[in-house]
Design a protein around this motif. Sequence first.
Motif, PDB file in Angstrom:
ATOM      1  N   GLU A  93      -7.232   3.591 -10.228  1.00 57.23           N
ATOM      2  CA  GLU A  93      -6.018   3.250  -9.976  1.00 57.23           C
ATOM      3  C   GLU A  93      -5.342   4.267  -8.983  1.00 57.23           C
ATOM      4  O   GLU A  93      -4.748   3.981  -7.762  1.00 57.23           O
ATOM      5  N   ALA A  94      -5.647   5.365  -9.112  1.00 55.73           N
ATOM      6  CA  ALA A  94      -5.216   6.647  -8.291  1.00 55.73           C
ATOM      7  C   ALA A  94      -5.857   6.657  -7.005  1.00 55.73           C
ATOM      8  O   ALA A  94      -4.912   7.138  -6.037  1.00 55.73           O
ATOM      9  N   THR A  95      -6.874   6.096  -6.578  1.00 53.67           N
ATOM     10  CA  THR A  95      -7.627   6.213  -5.342  1.00 53.67           C
ATOM     11  C   THR A  95      -7.757   4.946  -4.675  1.00 53.67           C
ATOM     12  O   THR A  95      -7.980   4.521  -3.731  1.00 53.67           O
ATOM     13  N   SER A  96      -7.198   3.599  -5.525  1.00 51.37           N
ATOM     14  CA  SER A  96      -7.012   2.497  -4.769  1.00 51.37           C
ATOM     15  C   SER A  96      -5.774   2.083  -3.809  1.00 51.37           C
ATOM     16  O   SER A  96      -4.536   2.480  -4.449  1.00 51.37           O
ATOM     17  N   ALA A  97      -5.976   1.385  -2.771  1.00 55.95           N
ATOM     18  CA  ALA A  97      -4.837   1.371  -2.027  1.00 55.95           C
ATOM     19  C   ALA A  97      -3.986   0.392  -2.566  1.00 55.95           C
ATOM     20  O   ALA A  97      -2.679   0.247  -2.652  1.00 55.95           O
ATOM     21  N   ILE A  98      -4.674  -0.715  -3.265  1.00 54.08           N
ATOM     22  CA  ILE A  98      -3.825  -1.602  -3.918  1.00 54.08           C
ATOM     23  C   ILE A  98      -4.662  -1.933  -5.220  1.00 54.08           C
ATOM     24  O   ILE A  98      -6.067  -2.357  -5.195  1.00 54.08           O
ATOM     25  N   PHE A  99      -4.304  -1.715  -6.349  1.00 57.90           N
ATOM     26  CA  PHE A  99      -5.058  -1.813  -7.494  1.00 57.90           C
ATOM     27  C   PHE A  99      -4.988  -3.082  -8.563  1.00 57.90           C
ATOM     28  O   PHE A  99      -5.208  -3.396  -9.398  1.00 57.90           O
TER      29      PHE A  99
ATOM     30  N   VAL B  73       0.979  -1.156   0.112  1.00 53.77           N
ATOM     31  CA  VAL B  73       0.044   0.152  -0.200  1.00 53.77           C
ATOM     32  C   VAL B  73       0.876   1.110   0.045  1.00 53.77           C
ATOM     33  O   VAL B  73       1.872   1.387   0.763  1.00 53.77           O
ATOM     34  N   ASP B  74       0.538   2.255  -1.048  1.00 57.44           N
ATOM     35  CA  ASP B  74       1.335   3.484  -1.009  1.00 57.44           C
ATOM     36  C   ASP B  74       0.618   4.410  -0.258  1.00 57.44           C
ATOM     37  O   ASP B  74      -0.421   4.991  -0.850  1.00 57.44           O
ATOM     38  N   LEU B  75       1.257   5.182   0.687  1.00 56.55           N
ATOM     39  CA  LEU B  75       0.395   6.097   1.504  1.00 56.55           C
ATOM     40  C   LEU B  75       0.616   7.537   0.890  1.00 56.55           C
ATOM     41  O   LEU B  75      -0.021   8.471   1.487  1.00 56.55           O
ATOM     42  N   SER B  76       1.181   7.550  -0.301  1.00 55.75           N
ATOM     43  CA  SER B  76       1.529   9.202  -0.611  1.00 55.75           C
ATOM     44  C   SER B  76       0.433   9.828  -1.182  1.00 55.75           C
ATOM     45  O   SER B  76       0.450  10.977  -1.249  1.00 55.75           O
ATOM     46  N   ALA B  77      -0.802   9.332  -1.232  1.00 47.75           N
ATOM     47  CA  ALA B  77      -1.876   9.999  -1.844  1.00 47.75           C
ATOM     48  C   ALA B  77      -2.656  10.593  -0.781  1.00 47.75           C
ATOM     49  O   ALA B  77      -3.689  11.209  -1.181  1.00 47.75           O
ATOM     50  N   ASN B  78      -2.472  10.126   0.252  1.00 48.14           N
ATOM     51  CA  ASN B  78      -3.126  10.703   1.520  1.00 48.14           C
ATOM     52  C   ASN B  78      -3.336  12.174   1.555  1.00 48.14           C
ATOM     53  O   ASN B  78      -4.458  12.877   1.775  1.00 48.14           O
ATOM     54  N   ALA B  79      -1.998  13.093   1.315  1.00 46.67           N
ATOM     55  CA  ALA B  79      -2.371  14.451   1.411  1.00 46.67           C
ATOM     56  C   ALA B  79      -2.944  14.855   0.032  1.00 46.67           C
ATOM     57  O   ALA B  79      -3.624  15.781   0.416  1.00 46.67           O
ATOM     58  N   ARG B  80      -2.758  14.244  -1.073  1.00 42.56           N
ATOM     59  CA  ARG B  80      -3.704  14.813  -2.080  1.00 42.56           C
ATOM     60  C   ARG B  80      -4.979  14.488  -1.995  1.00 42.56           C
ATOM     61  O   ARG B  80      -5.873  15.252  -2.266  1.00 42.56           O
ATOM     62  N   ALA B  81      -5.508  13.463  -1.203  1.00 38.98           N
ATOM     63  CA  ALA B  81      -6.947  13.192  -1.205  1.00 38.98           C
ATOM     64  C   ALA B  81      -7.351  14.278  -0.012  1.00 38.98           C
ATOM     65  O   ALA B  81      -8.512  14.718  -0.334  1.00 38.98           O
ATOM     66  N   ALA B  82      -6.555  14.440   0.951  1.00 43.06           N
ATOM     67  CA  ALA B  82      -7.050  15.648   1.772  1.00 43.06           C
ATOM     68  C   ALA B  82      -7.239  17.217   1.000  1.00 43.06           C
ATOM     69  O   ALA B  82      -7.994  17.628   1.565  1.00 43.06           O
ATOM     70  N   THR B  83      -6.275  17.184   0.285  1.00 42.76           N
ATOM     71  CA  THR B  83      -6.298  18.343  -0.685  1.00 42.76           C
ATOM     72  C   THR B  83      -7.832  18.593  -1.184  1.00 42.76           C
ATOM     73  O   THR B  83      -8.143  19.645  -1.322  1.00 42.76           O
ATOM     74  N   ARG B  84      -7.991  17.474  -2.021  1.00 38.85           N
ATOM     75  CA  ARG B  84      -9.062  17.385  -2.833  1.00 38.85           C
ATOM     76  C   ARG B  84     -10.445  17.620  -2.011  1.00 38.85           C
ATOM     77  O   ARG B  84     -11.435  18.124  -2.293  1.00 38.85           O
TER      78      ARG B  84
END
Length: 409
Positions: A371-377, A142-153
Motif C-alpha cells: 500500500e505504501a509504495t503503490s500510486a493507487i492501491f 494518486v497521492d504524491l506525498s510519498a515522493n519525498a519519503r521515497a527519495a529519503t529512503r
Amino acid sequence: MSAASEPGGGGDRTRAVIVDDSRFMRTLIRSLLEEGGIEVVGEAKDGSAALETVREHDPDVVTMDIEMPTMNGLEAVDAIMDGHPTPVLMLSAHAEEDADVTFEALDRGAVDFVTKPGGEVTSSMPRVKKELVEKVESAARVDLSANARAATRERRGDAGGAGASGATVGSEAGSSATNAASETRPSSTGQSGTTDRPAPDTGAASTAEADSGRTYPDVGTLVVGASTGGPNVVERVLAGLPRAANLRVLVVQHMPEGFTSRFATRLDERSAYAVREAKSGERIEAGEARVAPGGTHLLATGDRSGRLKLELTDTEPIHGVRPAIDLTMASAVETVSDSLCGILLTGMGRDGVDGMERIDRGGGHTIAQDEATSAIFGMPRRAIETGCVDVVAPAEEIAENALRYFAEE
C-alpha cells in the motif's frame, strides 16, 4: 491531497485544470471532461500560466499538453512538482517522437498519460471521452506525498537492499488490506522533479550481490501486471532481475497503442534482459522479456524446450482494458510447465486479480505491491483481499522476493 474514493463512490466531483496552447483543444477537452462529470476549474495556455492557475484553484489533477510556447509541458511538470505538487496527466500526440518526451514527463513526476484527442468529431469520440475521463479520475486519486519519503529512503540506502524481506501475507496483513477505505496511495517512483534518474543498474547490482551463492533452474516464468503509476515500478522490477535467474518475463502495462514499443526499449536499456514489444507467433526463452502491445491482448500458448510461444489477439477488452493482465496470467497458468510467478503492481480497478488467483490455485507464486509504495492501491488491494497473495512487498523489494522463489535452495 486527501484520500479519495473510486469514481462513482459518491464523493465530490474531480476538479481539473486544462493546460494547452490551443484554445480549440482546451474547449474540446473541457467539453469531454464536463460531459463525463469532471469539474473544470481553470485553464492555462502554457506552462508558466499553468503554475499560477494550479496555485489559484488547487485542482485534483492537471491535464498537460507537451509542446507549448514560453514553457513546455516538461518544464511545467517540474514547476508544478516543485511549487504546488499536483497529479499531472500528460496528453500526448499519437507519435513515436512524442513517446520519448512522454516517458521523460513520467520521470519528472507526471503520474500517467493519455493519447491526445483529435480535433475532428468522429464516431470514436465516445471512446475517447471514456478513456480521457477514466484517466483523469485515476490520476486524481494518486497521492504524491510519498515522493519525498521515497527519495529519503534512496539516500539512506534502504531501497533495494539485499536483506529486504517483504511481508508475507497472513491474517493481520489481509485484514489491514480489507479495511483499506481508499485506493489513493503514495507514488513509488521517488522522482524528484528533475531529469536525473537513479542509475538503472543500482537495483540490479544490489540483487546480483545478494544472489551470490544462489542457483536457478534452467528456466522460470514471470508475469508482471501494472496500471497507473506502473511504468517506473516495472522498470525497477526488471532492473533488479539478474540474467543468471534464467527468467522469461511477460509485462502487461496498461498503456495506449504506439507507446508500448518505446516502453519496451526503455526496459531493455535498464535491465539485463532482452526486452521487446511482443509479436504474435514468436517464441521467447530464458533471458528475454516481452511487453504486451497497447490495444492487444497477450497470450502464452505453448511451452516447449524452454521456449514460450506467444500470441496476440484483439478480442474484446477485459475490465475495459486491452491488454488485460488477467488474460495473460490465465494463459500462463494453462501453458507454462516450469515455475511461474505473478506480480501485481499499482493501479485502479481489478484487472489482474483473477489472474493472480489462478496462479495461486495452479501452485505458482504471487507477489503484490504494498500500500505504501503503490500510486493507487486498487488492483493489489483487491488481490490481497482474496487471500491468493503469498507476499506483499514495497516496490524496491519485489524483484528480490521473486528471485527467492525461483532460486534453488
